[in-house]
Enzyme design. Structure first.
Site, PDB file in Angstrom:
ATOM      1  N   LYS A  68       0.808  -1.224   0.000  1.00 36.40           N
ATOM      2  CA  LYS A  68       0.000   0.000   0.000  1.00 36.40           C
ATOM      3  C   LYS A  68       0.843   1.277   0.000  1.00 36.40           C
ATOM      4  O   LYS A  68       0.377   2.314  -0.459  1.00 36.40           O
ATOM      5  CB  LYS A  68      -0.960   0.011   1.197  1.00 36.40           C
ATOM      6  N   ASP A 104      -9.933   2.878   2.008  1.00 40.27           N
ATOM      7  CA  ASP A 104     -10.034   2.333   3.368  1.00 40.27           C
ATOM      8  C   ASP A 104     -10.631   3.371   4.327  1.00 40.27           C
ATOM      9  O   ASP A 104     -11.451   3.030   5.187  1.00 40.27           O
ATOM     10  CB  ASP A 104      -8.649   1.925   3.893  1.00 40.27           C
ATOM     11  N   GLY A 127      -3.783   0.700  17.690  1.00 42.12           N
ATOM     12  CA  GLY A 127      -2.852   0.437  16.605  1.00 42.12           C
ATOM     13  C   GLY A 127      -2.256   1.715  16.053  1.00 42.12           C
ATOM     14  O   GLY A 127      -2.764   2.820  16.325  1.00 42.12           O
TER      15      GLY A 127
HETATM   16  P1  ATR Z   1      -1.480  -2.364   8.866  1.00 38.16           P
HETATM   17  O1  ATR Z   1      -0.887  -1.640   7.704  1.00 38.16           O
HETATM   18  O2  ATR Z   1      -2.501  -3.402   8.466  1.00 38.16           O
HETATM   19  O3  ATR Z   1      -1.995  -1.453   9.923  1.00 38.16           O
HETATM   20  P2  ATR Z   1       0.987  -2.783  10.260  1.00 38.16           P
HETATM   21  O4  ATR Z   1       1.533  -1.516   9.687  1.00 38.16           O
HETATM   22  O5  ATR Z   1       1.888  -3.980  10.287  1.00 38.16           O
HETATM   23  O6  ATR Z   1      -0.298  -3.255   9.472  1.00 38.16           O
HETATM   24  O7  ATR Z   1       0.444  -2.466  11.749  1.00 38.16           O
HETATM   25  C1  ATR Z   1      -0.014  -3.475  12.573  1.00 38.16           C
HETATM   26  C2  ATR Z   1      -0.536  -2.886  13.884  1.00 38.16           C
HETATM   27  O8  ATR Z   1      -0.926  -3.977  14.723  1.00 38.16           O
HETATM   28  C3  ATR Z   1       0.501  -2.110  14.668  1.00 38.16           C
HETATM   29  O9  ATR Z   1      -0.137  -1.111  15.423  1.00 38.16           O
HETATM   30  C4  ATR Z   1       1.078  -3.182  15.590  1.00 38.16           C
HETATM   31  O10 ATR Z   1       1.672  -2.687  16.780  1.00 38.16           O
HETATM   32  P3  ATR Z   1       3.245  -2.236  16.791  1.00 38.16           P
HETATM   33  O11 ATR Z   1       3.293  -0.901  16.137  1.00 38.16           O
HETATM   34  O12 ATR Z   1       3.572  -2.190  18.237  1.00 38.16           O
HETATM   35  O13 ATR Z   1       3.979  -3.293  16.031  1.00 38.16           O
HETATM   36  C5  ATR Z   1      -0.167  -3.947  15.949  1.00 38.16           C
HETATM   37  N1  ATR Z   1       0.102  -5.311  16.372  1.00 38.16           N
HETATM   38  C6  ATR Z   1       0.395  -6.372  15.598  1.00 38.16           C
HETATM   39  N2  ATR Z   1       0.568  -7.479  16.351  1.00 38.16           N
HETATM   40  C7  ATR Z   1       0.361  -7.105  17.648  1.00 38.16           C
HETATM   41  C8  ATR Z   1       0.352  -7.782  18.904  1.00 38.16           C
HETATM   42  N3  ATR Z   1       0.600  -9.105  18.989  1.00 38.16           N
HETATM   43  N4  ATR Z   1       0.088  -7.071  20.023  1.00 38.16           N
HETATM   44  C9  ATR Z   1      -0.183  -5.759  19.957  1.00 38.16           C
HETATM   45  N5  ATR Z   1      -0.198  -5.052  18.803  1.00 38.16           N
HETATM   46  C10 ATR Z   1       0.061  -5.714  17.675  1.00 38.16           C
END
Ligand code: ATR
Length: 282
Positions: A68, A104, A127
């Protein structure tokens, strides 16, 4: 005999095998009697794929993780809101000019507004990734007051700075008293279905709780929200709403939303192997 020409559309991503975009868009093309088809391509390099789109005359793309952001450098035009968000999930091929959009953010807003108008509401967004950026843009743009909670504080601070919103620790959530909570993380997605991005104690009666995860539809977060008397919005609503906007950008025709939702629901119900992979995104 003259060959019938069809317009070809595609989703690119990695992994992609279990994307429900083909099911949703092919159902829409069929319902509208359009000579068009939609396929999925697993793509490792967005630039090469976009060169292929130009070479083959593919009419439009849905773009999902992890492309993206990177796809933006390969386009002739990027819509203002997609630029602000920093992500493109839709490409329209206009006579060889590739134009990028983000559906989105408005898709999320459509899903949210089915239950509540965020104008003037305190909205807690869980997030700080790409999906969070789209949601923060959508909610602040419609007058909501946003606070962020994220596992990684630094990433949350960067997003908060870009959109002038606040970052909270878990302990600070009760004082913020959110009226709407939106999960944009992948926490709770299959196969880790038991996980939840926020402990149940933070969920209150009368809140609206929305999850963008759509596999499973009834995530642990939404189950807990239901138990606590909150209104819930599942990930199907945003997926279909962003897809309907894509369809309209590509074809200029109003999307058959009910048919698209039905096709996705049927696939979610029938295709158990879907549960082997990702279910956030396009
Ligand atoms: P997207 O583009 O779909 O938002 P991304 O950029 O990989 O995907 O972001 C994933 C989000 O999920 C992030 O906020 C991530 O938290 P971090 O910034 O701390 O990595 C969160 N996330 C993913 N796995 C997680 C977990 N097990 N516990 C808490 N937060 C999680």
């Amino acid at each position: 005999m003259a060959l019938k020409t069809i317009s070809l559309y595609a989703v690119i991503g990695n992994p992609i095998a279990h994307s429900l975009s083909p099911v949703m868009h092919n159902a829409a093309f069929k319902a509208m009697g359009m000579a068009a088809g939609f396929v999925a391509f697993q793509v490792t390099d967005a630039a090469t794929a976009l060169a292929g789109v130009r070479a083959l005359g593919i009419a439009g793309l849905s773009v999902t993780l992890p492309h993206k952001q990177s796809v933006m450098d390969c386009l002739d035009e990027v819509a203002e809101d997609a630029r602000v968000i920093g992500a493109v999930n839709t490409v329209v091929n206009r006579r060889g000019r590739l134009c990028g959009y983000n559906t989105d953010a408005p898709g999320a807003l459509t899903a949210l507004r089915r239950k509540v108008d965020p104008q003037g509401r305190r909205v807690l967004i869980l997030g700080a990734g790409g999906a969070a950026r789209a949601l923060v843009h959508a909610v602040t743009g419609s007058g909501g007051r946003v606070a962020l909670v994220n596992r990684g504080r630094q990433r949350a601070r960067e997003l908060a700075r870009d959109f002038a919103v606040e970052v909270l620790s878990l302990a600070e959530i009760p004082a913020f008293a959110p009226e709407i909570i939106i999960n944009t993380t992948s926490v709770g997605m299959f196969p880790e279905k038991a996980q939840t991005p926020l402990p149940e104690e933070f969920l209150q009666p009368g809140m609206v709780v929305m999850d963008i995860v759509y596999n499973p539809l009834n995530t642990s977060l939404l189950q807990a929200a239901g138990r606590r008397g909150a209104l819930i919005i599942d990930g199907l609503e945003m997926f279909v709403a962003q897809g309907a906007l894509q369809f309209e950008l590509w074809t200029g025709v109003k999307a058959p939303v009910a048919i698209m939702r039905q096709a996705v629901l049927r696939a979610l119900g029938e295709n158990c192997s879907l549960q082997e992979t990702s279910s956030v995104g396009n």
